[in-house]
Design a protein around this motif. Sequence first.
Motif, PDB file in Angstrom:
ATOM      1  N   ILE A 183      -9.839   1.657   1.819  1.00 19.40           N
ATOM      2  CA  ILE A 183      -8.929   1.714   3.055  1.00 19.40           C
ATOM      3  C   ILE A 183      -9.006   3.387   3.427  1.00 19.40           C
ATOM      4  O   ILE A 183      -8.853   3.574   4.848  1.00 19.40           O
ATOM      5  CB  ILE A 183      -7.705   1.291   2.727  1.00 19.40           C
ATOM      6  CG1 ILE A 183      -7.635  -0.478   2.265  1.00 19.40           C
ATOM      7  CG2 ILE A 183      -6.413   1.543   3.788  1.00 19.40           C
ATOM      8  CD1 ILE A 183      -6.462  -1.064   1.768  1.00 19.40           C
ATOM      9  N   GLN A 203      -9.996  -0.636  -3.795  1.00 22.54           N
ATOM     10  CA  GLN A 203      -9.468  -1.093  -2.630  1.00 22.54           C
ATOM     11  C   GLN A 203      -8.888   0.190  -1.794  1.00 22.54           C
ATOM     12  O   GLN A 203      -9.087   0.354  -0.547  1.00 22.54           O
ATOM     13  CB  GLN A 203      -8.528  -2.257  -2.830  1.00 22.54           C
ATOM     14  CG  GLN A 203      -8.023  -2.751  -1.609  1.00 22.54           C
ATOM     15  CD  GLN A 203      -7.084  -3.867  -1.883  1.00 22.54           C
ATOM     16  OE1 GLN A 203      -6.359  -4.036  -3.005  1.00 22.54           O
ATOM     17  NE2 GLN A 203      -6.686  -4.593  -0.725  1.00 22.54           N
ATOM     18  N   MET A 233     -11.678   6.240  11.224  1.00 28.81           N
ATOM     19  CA  MET A 233     -11.102   5.877  12.508  1.00 28.81           C
ATOM     20  C   MET A 233     -10.182   6.997  13.109  1.00 28.81           C
ATOM     21  O   MET A 233      -9.579   6.942  14.008  1.00 28.81           O
ATOM     22  CB  MET A 233     -10.105   4.717  12.185  1.00 28.81           C
ATOM     23  CG  MET A 233     -10.566   3.284  11.626  1.00 28.81           C
ATOM     24  SD  MET A 233      -9.424   2.334  10.991  1.00 28.81           S
ATOM     25  CE  MET A 233      -8.610   1.609  12.361  1.00 28.81           C
ATOM     26  N   VAL A 248      -1.761   1.894  12.129  1.00 32.02           N
ATOM     27  CA  VAL A 248      -2.770   1.420  10.814  1.00 32.02           C
ATOM     28  C   VAL A 248      -2.203   0.199  10.303  1.00 32.02           C
ATOM     29  O   VAL A 248      -3.110  -0.554   9.810  1.00 32.02           O
ATOM     30  CB  VAL A 248      -2.551   2.576   9.926  1.00 32.02           C
ATOM     31  CG1 VAL A 248      -2.821   2.181   8.364  1.00 32.02           C
ATOM     32  CG2 VAL A 248      -3.230   3.982  10.401  1.00 32.02           C
ATOM     33  N   PHE A 272       0.786  -1.400  -0.147  1.00 35.08           N
ATOM     34  CA  PHE A 272       0.111   0.024  -0.114  1.00 35.08           C
ATOM     35  C   PHE A 272       0.850   1.293  -0.212  1.00 35.08           C
ATOM     36  O   PHE A 272       1.873   1.526   0.748  1.00 35.08           O
ATOM     37  CB  PHE A 272      -0.787  -0.151   1.356  1.00 35.08           C
ATOM     38  CG  PHE A 272      -1.773  -1.187   1.403  1.00 35.08           C
ATOM     39  CD1 PHE A 272      -3.073  -1.299   0.600  1.00 35.08           C
ATOM     40  CD2 PHE A 272      -1.458  -2.371   2.290  1.00 35.08           C
ATOM     41  CE1 PHE A 272      -3.718  -2.441   0.589  1.00 35.08           C
ATOM     42  CE2 PHE A 272      -2.186  -3.390   2.188  1.00 35.08           C
ATOM     43  CZ  PHE A 272      -3.243  -3.457   1.450  1.00 35.08           C
ATOM     44  N   GLU A 273       0.518   1.882  -0.777  1.00 37.25           N
ATOM     45  CA  GLU A 273       1.364   3.369  -0.864  1.00 37.25           C
ATOM     46  C   GLU A 273       0.387   4.433  -0.342  1.00 37.25           C
ATOM     47  O   GLU A 273      -0.615   4.803  -0.936  1.00 37.25           O
ATOM     48  CB  GLU A 273       1.573   3.957  -2.528  1.00 37.25           C
ATOM     49  CG  GLU A 273       2.431   2.885  -3.244  1.00 37.25           C
ATOM     50  CD  GLU A 273       2.785   3.153  -4.582  1.00 37.25           C
ATOM     51  OE1 GLU A 273       3.742   2.593  -5.225  1.00 37.25           O
ATOM     52  OE2 GLU A 273       2.118   3.812  -5.238  1.00 37.25           O
ATOM     53  N   LEU A 274       1.296   5.020   0.794  1.00 31.34           N
ATOM     54  CA  LEU A 274       0.414   5.883   1.799  1.00 31.34           C
ATOM     55  C   LEU A 274       1.001   7.339   1.356  1.00 31.34           C
ATOM     56  O   LEU A 274       2.034   7.457   1.434  1.00 31.34           O
ATOM     57  CB  LEU A 274       0.490   5.571   3.172  1.00 31.34           C
ATOM     58  CG  LEU A 274       0.249   4.150   3.336  1.00 31.34           C
ATOM     59  CD1 LEU A 274       0.431   3.751   5.035  1.00 31.34           C
ATOM     60  CD2 LEU A 274      -1.202   3.857   3.233  1.00 31.34           C
ATOM     61  N   GLU A 275       0.166   8.261   1.099  1.00 27.73           N
ATOM     62  CA  GLU A 275       0.576   9.659   1.073  1.00 27.73           C
ATOM     63  C   GLU A 275       0.029  10.224   2.161  1.00 27.73           C
ATOM     64  O   GLU A 275      -1.031  10.313   2.871  1.00 27.73           O
ATOM     65  CB  GLU A 275      -0.170  10.357  -0.296  1.00 27.73           C
ATOM     66  CG  GLU A 275       0.568  11.371  -0.674  1.00 27.73           C
ATOM     67  CD  GLU A 275      -0.262  12.132  -1.970  1.00 27.73           C
ATOM     68  OE1 GLU A 275       0.403  12.111  -2.934  1.00 27.73           O
ATOM     69  OE2 GLU A 275      -1.370  12.244  -1.868  1.00 27.73           O
ATOM     70  N   VAL A 310      -4.607   6.496  -0.345  1.00 27.68           N
ATOM     71  CA  VAL A 310      -3.856   5.140  -0.322  1.00 27.68           C
ATOM     72  C   VAL A 310      -3.957   4.703  -1.743  1.00 27.68           C
ATOM     73  O   VAL A 310      -5.075   4.642  -2.404  1.00 27.68           O
ATOM     74  CB  VAL A 310      -4.706   4.242   0.878  1.00 27.68           C
ATOM     75  CG1 VAL A 310      -4.267   2.757   0.819  1.00 27.68           C
ATOM     76  CG2 VAL A 310      -4.497   4.976   2.268  1.00 27.68           C
ATOM     77  N   ALA A 326     -11.842   4.231   5.441  1.00 26.08           N
ATOM     78  CA  ALA A 326     -11.852   3.692   6.888  1.00 26.08           C
ATOM     79  C   ALA A 326     -10.840   4.461   7.663  1.00 26.08           C
ATOM     80  O   ALA A 326     -11.199   4.669   8.967  1.00 26.08           O
ATOM     81  CB  ALA A 326     -11.243   1.981   6.479  1.00 26.08           C
ATOM     82  N   LEU A 327      -9.757   4.804   7.039  1.00 29.00           N
ATOM     83  CA  LEU A 327      -8.876   5.606   7.901  1.00 29.00           C
ATOM     84  C   LEU A 327      -9.229   6.921   8.462  1.00 29.00           C
ATOM     85  O   LEU A 327      -9.174   7.403   9.728  1.00 29.00           O
ATOM     86  CB  LEU A 327      -7.521   5.857   7.174  1.00 29.00           C
ATOM     87  CG  LEU A 327      -6.570   4.697   6.856  1.00 29.00           C
ATOM     88  CD1 LEU A 327      -5.434   5.058   5.783  1.00 29.00           C
ATOM     89  CD2 LEU A 327      -5.899   4.094   8.092  1.00 29.00           C
ATOM     90  N   LEU A 381      -5.206  -2.361  10.500  1.00 30.97           N
ATOM     91  CA  LEU A 381      -6.126  -2.059   9.248  1.00 30.97           C
ATOM     92  C   LEU A 381      -5.581  -2.789   7.738  1.00 30.97           C
ATOM     93  O   LEU A 381      -6.310  -3.625   7.301  1.00 30.97           O
ATOM     94  CB  LEU A 381      -6.308  -0.585   8.940  1.00 30.97           C
ATOM     95  CG  LEU A 381      -7.335  -0.492   7.668  1.00 30.97           C
ATOM     96  CD1 LEU A 381      -8.917  -0.739   8.209  1.00 30.97           C
ATOM     97  CD2 LEU A 381      -7.287   0.926   7.400  1.00 30.97           C
ATOM     98  N   LEU A 382      -4.211  -2.783   7.749  1.00 31.27           N
ATOM     99  CA  LEU A 382      -3.614  -3.094   6.588  1.00 31.27           C
ATOM    100  C   LEU A 382      -3.081  -4.620   6.621  1.00 31.27           C
ATOM    101  O   LEU A 382      -2.845  -5.053   5.282  1.00 31.27           O
ATOM    102  CB  LEU A 382      -2.293  -2.055   6.182  1.00 31.27           C
ATOM    103  CG  LEU A 382      -2.662  -0.762   5.895  1.00 31.27           C
ATOM    104  CD1 LEU A 382      -1.562   0.076   5.630  1.00 31.27           C
ATOM    105  CD2 LEU A 382      -3.972  -0.647   4.879  1.00 31.27           C
ATOM    106  N   GLN A 434       1.717   6.422  14.227  1.00 37.57           N
ATOM    107  CA  GLN A 434       0.125   6.256  13.455  1.00 37.57           C
ATOM    108  C   GLN A 434       0.371   5.169  12.303  1.00 37.57           C
ATOM    109  O   GLN A 434      -0.602   4.307  12.181  1.00 37.57           O
ATOM    110  CB  GLN A 434      -0.136   7.627  12.827  1.00 37.57           C
ATOM    111  CG  GLN A 434      -0.632   8.680  13.844  1.00 37.57           C
ATOM    112  CD  GLN A 434      -1.352   9.671  13.164  1.00 37.57           C
ATOM    113  OE1 GLN A 434      -2.249   9.410  12.234  1.00 37.57           O
ATOM    114  NE2 GLN A 434      -1.213  10.975  13.464  1.00 37.57           N
ATOM    115  N   TYR A 455      -7.930   8.894  11.741  1.00 36.89           N
ATOM    116  CA  TYR A 455      -6.500   9.192  11.152  1.00 36.89           C
ATOM    117  C   TYR A 455      -6.490  10.177   9.734  1.00 36.89           C
ATOM    118  O   TYR A 455      -6.397   9.643   8.672  1.00 36.89           O
ATOM    119  CB  TYR A 455      -5.708   7.910  10.474  1.00 36.89           C
ATOM    120  CG  TYR A 455      -5.360   6.728  11.494  1.00 36.89           C
ATOM    121  CD1 TYR A 455      -4.406   6.937  12.319  1.00 36.89           C
ATOM    122  CD2 TYR A 455      -6.292   5.722  11.619  1.00 36.89           C
ATOM    123  CE1 TYR A 455      -4.196   6.078  13.300  1.00 36.89           C
ATOM    124  CE2 TYR A 455      -6.220   4.919  12.805  1.00 36.89           C
ATOM    125  CZ  TYR A 455      -5.081   4.808  13.520  1.00 36.89           C
ATOM    126  OH  TYR A 455      -5.084   3.900  14.662  1.00 36.89           O
TER     127      TYR A 455
END
Lengths: 83, 83
Positions: free
Chosen positions: B25, B21, B32, A64, A46-49, B40, B28-29, A68-69, A60, B34
Amino acid sequence: MGDKKKAIVYVRLKDGVLDPQGVTIHKALMQMGYKDFLSVRSGKFFELEINANGAEIDRQIDEVCSKLLSNPVIENFSVEKKG
Amino acid sequence: MGDKKKAIVYVRLKDGVLDPQGVTIHKALMQMGYKDFLSVRSGKFFELEINANGAEIDRQIDEVCSKLLSNPVIENFSVEKKG
């Protein structure tokens, strides 16, 4: 507006946990004649920005990942930070 | 018995292709709490164990990526070799 940074979360099955997707791909490779492929193991990422100015971002991200992931019962995760 | 080496194939959706997907996600973040996660994007990877003495292994890996491991219409792949 804060700076952005990026984190990549890699999630893979723990050693010993059966990977039906990987097994299926490996069987398909054998049937297609690719005999030099010895095993296949699948995973996801998963690429999170992320807002780089957020408070306790590293904590955090860890939260996460496990909430969640990934499924901590059968999966491990690792985090790679960028920028 | 040949030596083994490892290749990791990363498959990700092309830019502009919707990633339900990842969107789910991200929602959901937000729910929650965040708020520092801006987006994502999801992807998958495959760890291939390979017979290092096989013929034209690099070409075979490329073939396998576009024929079996990714959908070239909507996905890109990259290969990382190890060992």
